[in-house]
Every structure is written in C-alpha cells, then in structure tokens.
Design a protein around this motif. Structure first.
Motif, PDB file in Angstrom:
ATOM      1  N   GLN A  84     -12.260   5.618 -12.539  1.00 14.91           N
ATOM      2  CA  GLN A  84     -11.053   5.700 -13.453  1.00 14.91           C
ATOM      3  C   GLN A  84      -9.851   5.632 -13.121  1.00 14.91           C
ATOM      4  O   GLN A  84      -8.944   5.015 -13.448  1.00 14.91           O
ATOM      5  CB  GLN A  84     -11.464   6.949 -14.306  1.00 14.91           C
ATOM      6  N   LEU A  85      -9.383   6.470 -11.962  1.00  7.99           N
ATOM      7  CA  LEU A  85      -7.981   6.307 -11.190  1.00  7.99           C
ATOM      8  C   LEU A  85      -8.005   5.032 -10.936  1.00  7.99           C
ATOM      9  O   LEU A  85      -6.838   4.264 -10.982  1.00  7.99           O
ATOM     10  CB  LEU A  85      -8.042   7.374 -10.069  1.00  7.99           C
ATOM     11  N   LEU A  86      -8.783   4.259 -10.161  1.00  5.82           N
ATOM     12  CA  LEU A  86      -8.712   2.827  -9.721  1.00  5.82           C
ATOM     13  C   LEU A  86      -8.422   1.985 -10.833  1.00  5.82           C
ATOM     14  O   LEU A  86      -7.406   0.910 -10.746  1.00  5.82           O
ATOM     15  CB  LEU A  86      -9.842   2.405  -8.904  1.00  5.82           C
ATOM     16  N   ALA A  87      -9.183   2.083 -12.062  1.00  4.16           N
ATOM     17  CA  ALA A  87      -9.089   1.191 -13.095  1.00  4.16           C
ATOM     18  C   ALA A  87      -7.648   1.367 -13.918  1.00  4.16           C
ATOM     19  O   ALA A  87      -6.858   0.374 -14.030  1.00  4.16           O
ATOM     20  CB  ALA A  87     -10.115   1.311 -14.099  1.00  4.16           C
ATOM     21  N   GLN A  88      -7.263   2.687 -13.990  1.00  6.73           N
ATOM     22  CA  GLN A  88      -5.925   3.080 -14.503  1.00  6.73           C
ATOM     23  C   GLN A  88      -4.813   2.668 -13.871  1.00  6.73           C
ATOM     24  O   GLN A  88      -3.957   1.748 -14.414  1.00  6.73           O
ATOM     25  CB  GLN A  88      -5.954   4.398 -14.910  1.00  6.73           C
ATOM     26  N   ALA A  89      -5.018   2.541 -12.509  1.00  5.10           N
ATOM     27  CA  ALA A  89      -3.958   2.312 -11.558  1.00  5.10           C
ATOM     28  C   ALA A  89      -3.577   0.671 -11.568  1.00  5.10           C
ATOM     29  O   ALA A  89      -2.713   0.096 -11.732  1.00  5.10           O
ATOM     30  CB  ALA A  89      -4.085   2.613 -10.057  1.00  5.10           C
ATOM     31  N   HIS A  90      -4.815  -0.139 -11.700  1.00  5.21           N
ATOM     32  CA  HIS A  90      -4.807  -1.419 -11.742  1.00  5.21           C
ATOM     33  C   HIS A  90      -4.531  -1.893 -12.772  1.00  5.21           C
ATOM     34  O   HIS A  90      -3.766  -3.079 -13.185  1.00  5.21           O
ATOM     35  CB  HIS A  90      -6.296  -2.040 -11.517  1.00  5.21           C
ATOM     36  N   GLN A  91      -4.562  -1.224 -13.988  1.00  2.00           N
ATOM     37  CA  GLN A  91      -4.098  -1.733 -15.338  1.00  2.00           C
ATOM     38  C   GLN A  91      -2.497  -1.528 -15.462  1.00  2.00           C
ATOM     39  O   GLN A  91      -1.774  -2.273 -16.045  1.00  2.00           O
ATOM     40  CB  GLN A  91      -4.528  -0.726 -16.333  1.00  2.00           C
ATOM     41  N   ARG A  92      -1.965  -0.762 -14.414  1.00  2.68           N
ATOM     42  CA  ARG A  92      -0.602  -0.489 -14.593  1.00  2.68           C
ATOM     43  C   ARG A  92       0.182  -1.646 -13.330  1.00  2.68           C
ATOM     44  O   ARG A  92       1.620  -1.381 -13.154  1.00  2.68           O
ATOM     45  CB  ARG A  92      -0.096   0.925 -14.052  1.00  2.68           C
ATOM     46  N   GLY A  93      -0.802  -2.310 -12.743  1.00  4.95           N
ATOM     47  CA  GLY A  93      -0.301  -3.131 -11.645  1.00  4.95           C
ATOM     48  C   GLY A  93       0.020  -2.408 -10.425  1.00  4.95           C
ATOM     49  O   GLY A  93       0.822  -2.884  -9.598  1.00  4.95           O
ATOM     50  N   LEU A  94      -0.580  -1.045 -10.268  1.00 12.69           N
ATOM     51  CA  LEU A  94      -0.460  -0.421  -9.043  1.00 12.69           C
ATOM     52  C   LEU A  94      -1.640  -0.578  -8.185  1.00 12.69           C
ATOM     53  O   LEU A  94      -2.957  -0.625  -8.852  1.00 12.69           O
ATOM     54  CB  LEU A  94      -0.379   1.142  -9.477  1.00 12.69           C
ATOM     55  N   LYS A  95      -1.545  -0.401  -6.947  1.00  8.87           N
ATOM     56  CA  LYS A  95      -2.846  -0.847  -5.880  1.00  8.87           C
ATOM     57  C   LYS A  95      -2.768   0.515  -5.467  1.00  8.87           C
ATOM     58  O   LYS A  95      -2.177   1.337  -5.212  1.00  8.87           O
ATOM     59  CB  LYS A  95      -2.370  -1.767  -4.934  1.00  8.87           C
ATOM     60  N   ILE A  96      -4.326   0.527  -4.996  1.00  6.46           N
ATOM     61  CA  ILE A  96      -4.770   1.756  -4.338  1.00  6.46           C
ATOM     62  C   ILE A  96      -5.041   1.635  -3.046  1.00  6.46           C
ATOM     63  O   ILE A  96      -6.050   0.695  -2.556  1.00  6.46           O
ATOM     64  CB  ILE A  96      -5.894   2.461  -4.957  1.00  6.46           C
ATOM     65  N   MET A  97      -4.548   2.226  -1.860  1.00  5.28           N
ATOM     66  CA  MET A  97      -5.037   2.140  -0.386  1.00  5.28           C
ATOM     67  C   MET A  97      -5.704   3.520   0.033  1.00  5.28           C
ATOM     68  O   MET A  97      -4.959   4.522  -0.105  1.00  5.28           O
ATOM     69  CB  MET A  97      -3.653   2.049   0.455  1.00  5.28           C
ATOM     70  N   MET A  98      -6.795   3.110   0.502  1.00  6.99           N
ATOM     71  CA  MET A  98      -7.722   4.401   0.775  1.00  6.99           C
ATOM     72  C   MET A  98      -7.099   4.940   2.252  1.00  6.99           C
ATOM     73  O   MET A  98      -6.764   4.029   3.082  1.00  6.99           O
ATOM     74  CB  MET A  98      -9.158   4.143   0.989  1.00  6.99           C
ATOM     75  N   ASP A  99      -7.366   6.124   2.460  1.00  4.12           N
ATOM     76  CA  ASP A  99      -7.179   6.718   3.990  1.00  4.12           C
ATOM     77  C   ASP A  99      -8.652   6.776   4.601  1.00  4.12           C
ATOM     78  O   ASP A  99      -9.583   7.687   3.906  1.00  4.12           O
ATOM     79  CB  ASP A  99      -6.484   8.254   4.002  1.00  4.12           C
TER      80      ASP A  99
END
Length: 558
Positions: A84-99
């Motif tokens: 859900q976090l990944l999908a919501q971030a992508h909807q806002r044009g935000l990318k997710i980088m994992m550690d």
C-alpha cells in the motif's frame, strides 16, 4: 556530462521508519504511519523516499540485522502495508528506495542458524569461519562496535567474523551460492516495484582471503577493522555481477555506503560508465571532527574546522567531476543533527544556521539527501543520562571507554554522546506541539526531543519564512536550474576559516554560493560577482552586499 539521469536531478528524503509516525499506538513508527505522511514529503518537493530497513529483524542494531529478507518486521506492519505504501507513493510520483544490508545478516537468519550447526551443511560457507590460532581468535581485528570481531561457536569449533555486533555475522561473498541468494532476494523487491537500493557498508563485502594472525597484548587496542576489509580486491567484480544480475534493464537508483572509500574507489564504484552503482556515500567530511586521540575514535565534542571541511568536500567535487557522481548529505540515521554539529542550535541562530547549511550542501554537484526533521531544523536531543540512550554503538563505546579502559570520565563521555550519538538523529519526528510531538499516542520507543513544542512541522508549515519553505526553494532550484546538476565546481578562498564560497559554472549560467559559518558578522567582497548579479536565494530578508550577517547564506546567479 552528455545526458542527465533522473537520479542526478532528484532529491531524496530519508525516512527512519521507527521514528517517523506511529499509526497504531505502540510507540513505534510503522508503514501505515509513513503512508499517512506521504503528502508532507510530496509538499516538500522530494522525489525519492529512502526507507531504512523494514525487514524482519531482532532489532539488535535497529534493523541492520536482518533475519528474513523476504518479510516485513511486524513492528512496522505487514507486506500488504508495504504494498500500500509503494502504491500510494507511486500515485504521488514519489519513488521508494529500499535499504539493503548484504555485508552481514542477523545471527537469527536461517542461513546462519544452519551454518553454525556444523562445517558440513548447505549453508556452511555462507559466512566467514576460521579455526582458532593457539586457542585464540584468528586475528586481532576489532569490531566497529567495540571488542573482538570474532566469536567462537563450539558446535563448529570455529570463530565467525562480525565487523559489527556479535549478532551480525558477515556474509561470505567468496561463495557464489551466497551471492546468487542475495541477487535473488534483490530481484524479489525489484519485481515488487521498488525504485532502487541503498546498500549498507557495501564496500566491505570483499574480505581478504589471507588473514594475519595475532591477538592484542593486554592494554593494547584491537586493530581497526575498517581499512583492513574496505574496498577489497573483488569489490568491483561483485558489484558488476550485481549490476548484471539485478540492476541492468531496470531504471533504478543505487547508492552504496562506503566507509574508508577514496576518490579512486568512488570513481570505480560510482563511475558513470563502470556498470556498478550510481553514487556512493563517502565519510570523509563526517570524520573531520573526530577525536584527535585515535583510541577515542569519533567521540568528541569539538567543532569542525571549516578549512578542513572545504578541503574535503572540494576534493570530492573536483575528483568525481565528469567521471562519477556524488551523494550530498549532512544528516542520516548514523549522524548527529547537523545544525547542532556544524551550525548552532541556539534559538537566536538555529533557523538561519539550518538554512545556511542547507544552502551550502544543495549548491554542490550531486544528489542531495534530506533526513527526516532536517527540513524543520531539528536539533540534537541533549540527553544527560546514559539511561536516555538506546543506540548500541553509543552504549558499547561508553562501557568500553569508561568502564573497561578508563580512558575518559563518565561526565566527559556523556558530553561526547550528547554531541555525537546516533540517537540524536533517531528521536521521533516532531509533527506538532501535542503529546509526544504527534508521533504517537503511546510512550515512544525513544524519548522525544524536549524542544518539540517550539520546533515542529505544524508550526513550520504555518510560516513562509520557515526552514521547510527554504528547502522547498532549494529543491525547486535543483529541479529547474541545469547548472545545479551539471555545472563545474570551483572553491574560492580555500584558507578562509569563516566563510565557504564557491562557484558553479555551466556554458550558459554561473552561480556564486556564499555561506558564513560563524555567529559573527563577516565582510567579503568577491571579484567574481558582477554588478548584474541577481540574488537567487538568501536566508535573510534583504541583501547587504559584502556584509555577511551571522550564518548568512546567499546564492547569486549571473
């Protein structure tokens, strides 16, 4: 630079999940909490969110001891929460980088549990094991977290290597099966849609194959393991293999944490054409204010020397120009708050000092990283008791230097911790002036900084002259002015101990960045500044030309 990659123009916002936002009232930040604050990060203008480790972990080193790379730490939520976090971030044009932590795992990882059972099992060589030497550990290496880097396991009759905590055994990258297991795991997350990886201490994965025997004599310190294992002979080979098996064919962002790396190392690991990583975190500028006494390491409470800081940052700016890419950071989960460290957290100076430090960093060439709360000017916690701290490194250092070695007094060590402990960065995010700073309805896992009623996001967002607003302007410049990305760098007045000034130059544009690092007025008149120069951004309401007020920062365009 022929073409600009998206990650060269991006700005990264680092989230430490445990301390960002608690959604379920257990005092620990979690994934739904992060999701609920995505609009805040988007409002700031960041492009990428770097998440500190969220995998299943016993939490010996706050998630950097991973017991299951394929599962979410229940403290943070579920895999559905992550999706859900990944999908919501992508909807806002935000990318997710994992550690990702692949230099070591937890000792509760199934790989290690099996490996420790015997010298003859499928996971036997997933870790680095060595026989005793004359009844002792095979070498005199000391771990980063104090004490020997070796621990004995009777079932195997051998010692295993752990560069960090006893519970963090180092993985054996000489074993191709281990490497493939790592790549399979990374591809699992790529297939889920993550946008990149931050690779923890990645330049430590290639260890020497021949170890030097010997134990320290009583009273002698252990040998510093960092230079011994950093940037090993197969590092480039391993990173190129990782690129081929995971990164190639995907438009991902990668940054490697690389302690002890040199310019030459970074030109290879973060080279524009070497097919390894996009950029690296170097540590040189973060080590300048370490203690002059080597046995005390980083533990100190003295300010950085500005001439040294300029020399270090300039070396990396010019050294990587056109060959590799810089990452730009002041803060992260392992560093104290920069406004307290290199600026001033005195109420009269804090806002302008935080803006000055932001100006200085974001004007450089590279990808800027903003750590949660940096955009609010959050400060060190100023804890006064050892019981206030939870950071393993801090507690180990206290017991080693005070209780065991008697090198410093308890009072002095507490002063060092107040200035340099990692817990300064890990206090909960200060959202508002309500109970627990709006972070949680329960007692937080680590106490909130006492100044949260005066320093918080709600108060900051209400002001157009806030530190947050200033970061928004800096990010907009990064996104709209090509010279911020592609321009060359030239340091001015290298020996000026009070003011940091430099030029950024492209074919069509030039910027002059001026930053006063002192709490006193300074007069500087730069010949490079033509009469037609335009003040692009400053941390005071007006421009007094050559007169620089305390912690004043200015960017001129011409």
């Amino acid at each position: 630079m022929a073409t600009t990659k998206w990650w060269q123009q991006a700005v990264v916002y680092q989230v430490y999940p445990r301390s960002f936002q608690d959604s379920n009232g257990d005092g620990i930040g979690d994934l739904p909490g992060i999701t609920s604050r995505l609009d805040y990060i988007k409002k700031l203008g960041a492009d990428v969110i770097w998440l500190n480790p969220i995998y299943r972990s016993p939490g010996v080193d706050n998630g950097y001891d991973i017991s299951d790379y394929y599962d979410i730490n229940p403290e943070f939520g579920t895999m559905a929460d992550f999706d859900q976090l990944l999908a919501q971030a992508h909807q806002r044009g935000l990318k997710i980088m994992m550690d990702i932590v692949v230099n070591h795992s937890s000792d509760q990882n199934k790989w290690f549990i099996e490996s420790a059972k015997s010298q003859d099992n499928p996971y036997s060589d997933y870790y680095i094991w060595r026989d005793p030497v004359d009844g002792h550990a095979p070498t005199n290496w000391g771990s980063f977290f104090s004490g020997s880097a070796w621990t004995y396991v009777p079932a195997r009759g051998q010692y295993y290597l752990h560069a960090f905590a006893v519970e963090q055994p180092d993985l054996n990258w000489e074993n191709p099966k281990l490497r493939q297991a790592v790549y399979d795991m990374m591809n699992f997350w790529v297939d889920k849609g993550v946008d990149g990886f931050r690779l923890d201490v990645i330049n430590l994965i290639s260890k020497p194959t021949k170890f030097v025997d010997g134990q320290p004599n009583p009273g002698e310190p252990y040998a510093d393991i960092g230079p011994i294992i950093a940037n090993g002979h197969r590092l480039s080979e391993f990173l190129q293999e990782m690129h081929a098996k995971v990164l190639a064919g995907h438009d991902l962002m990668t940054v490697g944490e690389t302690p002890s790396a040199t310019i030459k190392d970074a030109q290879q690991s973060a080279g524009l054409t070497t097919n390894e990583l996009n950029m690296v975190f170097e540590f040189e500028h973060m080590n300048l204010d370490g203690n002059p006494a080597p046995e005390l390491g980083k533990w100190n409470d003295q300010p950085v020397d500005l001439v040294d800081l300029k020399q270090s940052l300039s070396k990396w700016q010019t050294g990587l120009q056109g060959t590799a890419w810089n990452s730009l950071y002041w803060n992260n989960h392992d560093q104290p708050r920069i406004v307290s460290r290199f600026g001033s957290d005195e109420p009269k100076d804090r806002v302008v000092a935080a803006k000055m430090l932001a100006t200085m960093l974001h004007g450089l060439q590279g990808t800027p990283y903003i750590y949660e709360g940096e955009e609010l000017g959050m400060t060190n916690a100023h804890f006064t008791k050892l019981s206030d701290y939870q950071d393993l490194e801090s507690l180990n250092a206290y017991h080693h230097l005070v209780d065991e070695e008697h090198r410093v007094s308890a009072t002095q060590m507490l002063a060092y911790l107040a200035h340099m402990s990692r817990d300064n960065a890990r206090t909960p995010m200060q959202w508002d002036a309500s109970l627990n700073a709006g972070f949680s309805t329960a007692k937080p896992w680590l106490q909130v900084n006492a100044n949260y009623p005066k320093i918080n996001a709600q108060q900051t967002l209400a002001s157009d002259a806030s530190i947050f607003s200033y970061y928004q302007h800096l990010i907009k410049l990064r996104h709209t002015l090509p010279v911020m990305t592609t321009g060359t760098y030239q340091l001015l007045d290298a020996n000026d101990a009070s003011v940091y000034a430099y030029l950024r130059t492209s074919d069509t544009d030039q910027l002059l960045v001026i930053c006063n690092f002192t709490a006193t007025d300074q007069i500087r008149d730069y010949d490079q500044l033509p009469a037609t120069a335009k003040l692009l951004l400053g941390n005071y309401a007006d421009d007094q030309g050559a007169a620089l007020r305390p912690y004043e920062a200015k960017i001129y365009q011409f």
